[in-house]
Design a protein around this motif. Structure first.
Motif, PDB file in Angstrom:
ATOM      1  N   ALA A   1      60.118 -36.146 -18.453  1.00  0.00           N
ATOM      2  CA  ALA A   1      60.964 -36.889 -19.395  1.00  0.00           C
ATOM      3  C   ALA A   1      60.578 -38.361 -19.425  1.00  0.00           C
ATOM      4  CB  ALA A   1      62.435 -36.731 -19.018  1.00  0.00           C
ATOM      5  N   TRP A   2      60.382 -38.958 -18.265  1.00  0.00           N
ATOM      6  CA  TRP A   2      60.023 -40.380 -18.221  1.00  0.00           C
ATOM      7  C   TRP A   2      58.642 -40.615 -18.837  1.00  0.00           C
ATOM      8  CZ3 TRP A   2      63.762 -43.554 -18.061  1.00  0.00           C
ATOM      9  CH2 TRP A   2      64.921 -43.277 -17.325  1.00  0.00           C
ATOM     10  N   VAL A   3      57.700 -39.693 -18.625  1.00  0.00           N
ATOM     11  CA  VAL A   3      56.382 -39.834 -19.243  1.00  0.00           C
ATOM     12  C   VAL A   3      56.516 -39.779 -20.768  1.00  0.00           C
ATOM     13  CG1 VAL A   3      54.140 -38.676 -19.577  1.00  0.00           C
ATOM     14  CG2 VAL A   3      55.047 -39.018 -17.262  1.00  0.00           C
ATOM     15  N   LEU A   4      57.344 -38.867 -21.277  1.00  0.00           N
ATOM     16  CA  LEU A   4      57.541 -38.787 -22.725  1.00  0.00           C
ATOM     17  C   LEU A   4      58.178 -40.065 -23.272  1.00  0.00           C
ATOM     18  CD1 LEU A   4      58.619 -35.085 -23.288  1.00  0.00           C
ATOM     19  CD2 LEU A   4      56.395 -36.145 -23.729  1.00  0.00           C
ATOM     20  N   ILE A   5      59.043 -40.687 -22.505  1.00  0.00           N
ATOM     21  CA  ILE A   5      59.646 -41.950 -22.947  1.00  0.00           C
ATOM     22  C   ILE A   5      58.570 -43.038 -23.011  1.00  0.00           C
ATOM     23  CG2 ILE A   5      61.253 -43.803 -22.310  1.00  0.00           C
ATOM     24  CD1 ILE A   5      63.114 -41.560 -21.246  1.00  0.00           C
ATOM     25  N   ILE A   6      57.703 -43.057 -22.035  1.00  0.00           N
ATOM     26  CA  ILE A   6      56.596 -44.043 -22.049  1.00  0.00           C
ATOM     27  C   ILE A   6      55.724 -43.838 -23.287  1.00  0.00           C
ATOM     28  CG2 ILE A   6      54.459 -44.750 -20.875  1.00  0.00           C
ATOM     29  CD1 ILE A   6      55.947 -43.936 -18.202  1.00  0.00           C
ATOM     30  N   ILE A   7      55.332 -42.601 -23.517  1.00  0.00           N
ATOM     31  CA  ILE A   7      54.483 -42.292 -24.673  1.00  0.00           C
ATOM     32  C   ILE A   7      55.223 -42.587 -25.983  1.00  0.00           C
ATOM     33  CG2 ILE A   7      53.278 -40.450 -25.913  1.00  0.00           C
ATOM     34  CD1 ILE A   7      52.807 -39.149 -23.105  1.00  0.00           C
ATOM     35  N   GLY A   8      56.492 -42.186 -26.050  1.00  0.00           N
ATOM     36  CA  GLY A   8      57.280 -42.440 -27.246  1.00  0.00           C
ATOM     37  C   GLY A   8      57.455 -43.915 -27.525  1.00  0.00           C
ATOM     38  N   ALA A   9      57.659 -44.695 -26.472  1.00  0.00           N
ATOM     39  CA  ALA A   9      57.803 -46.147 -26.669  1.00  0.00           C
ATOM     40  C   ALA A   9      56.495 -46.747 -27.180  1.00  0.00           C
ATOM     41  CB  ALA A   9      58.223 -46.800 -25.355  1.00  0.00           C
TER      42      ALA A   9
END
Length: 123
Positions: free
Chosen positions: A111-119
């Motif tokens: 989830a945190w990796v997806l937030i990084i990529i999404g940001a």
């Protein structure tokens, strides 16, 4: 957007309630080792409840179906698997339940990796 804010708020409420239950209802009833495990579950639930709230706010700024939505569902799964397994382990002392906990941890990390990529992609 609204879904993750509601889910985040519910989980924050539950983390406070479960933390109070652990501190007042389980103190003296569980060995210190299991009380610490309970506290770890509460801590991770609260951190990720806050993460869900942030995801809800981010979804108001990006296209629907973004990486943030997937991150939100992974965080919820992480709370259920990670914190849920720790709560159950604390109460039952069935150590095999500890094998479920890392699955929740992997969901949190994803989830945190997806937030990084999404940001990086949307913000």
């Amino acid at each position: 957007m609204k879904t993750f804010i509601i889910i985040g708020a519910i989980n924050a409420f539950l983390a406070v309630a479960l933390g109070a239950f652990g501190a007042h209802g389980l103190e003296g009833k569980l060995p210190p080792k299991y009380l610490e495990i309970w506290k770890t579950g509460v801590t991770y639930q609260m951190f990720h409840a806050a993460g869900l709230l942030v995801i809800g706010l981010l979804l108001g700024k990006v296209p629907a179906g973004s990486l943030f939505s997937t991150a939100g569902w992974l965080m919820l799964a992480g709370i259920i698997l990670f914190s849920g397994s720790l709560y159950t382990l604390s109460l039952t002392k069935i150590s095999v339940l500890g094998a479920i906990t890392p699955l929740g941890g992997v969901a949190f990390l994803a989830a945190w990796v997806l937030i990084i990529i999404g940001a990086a992609k949307y913000l």
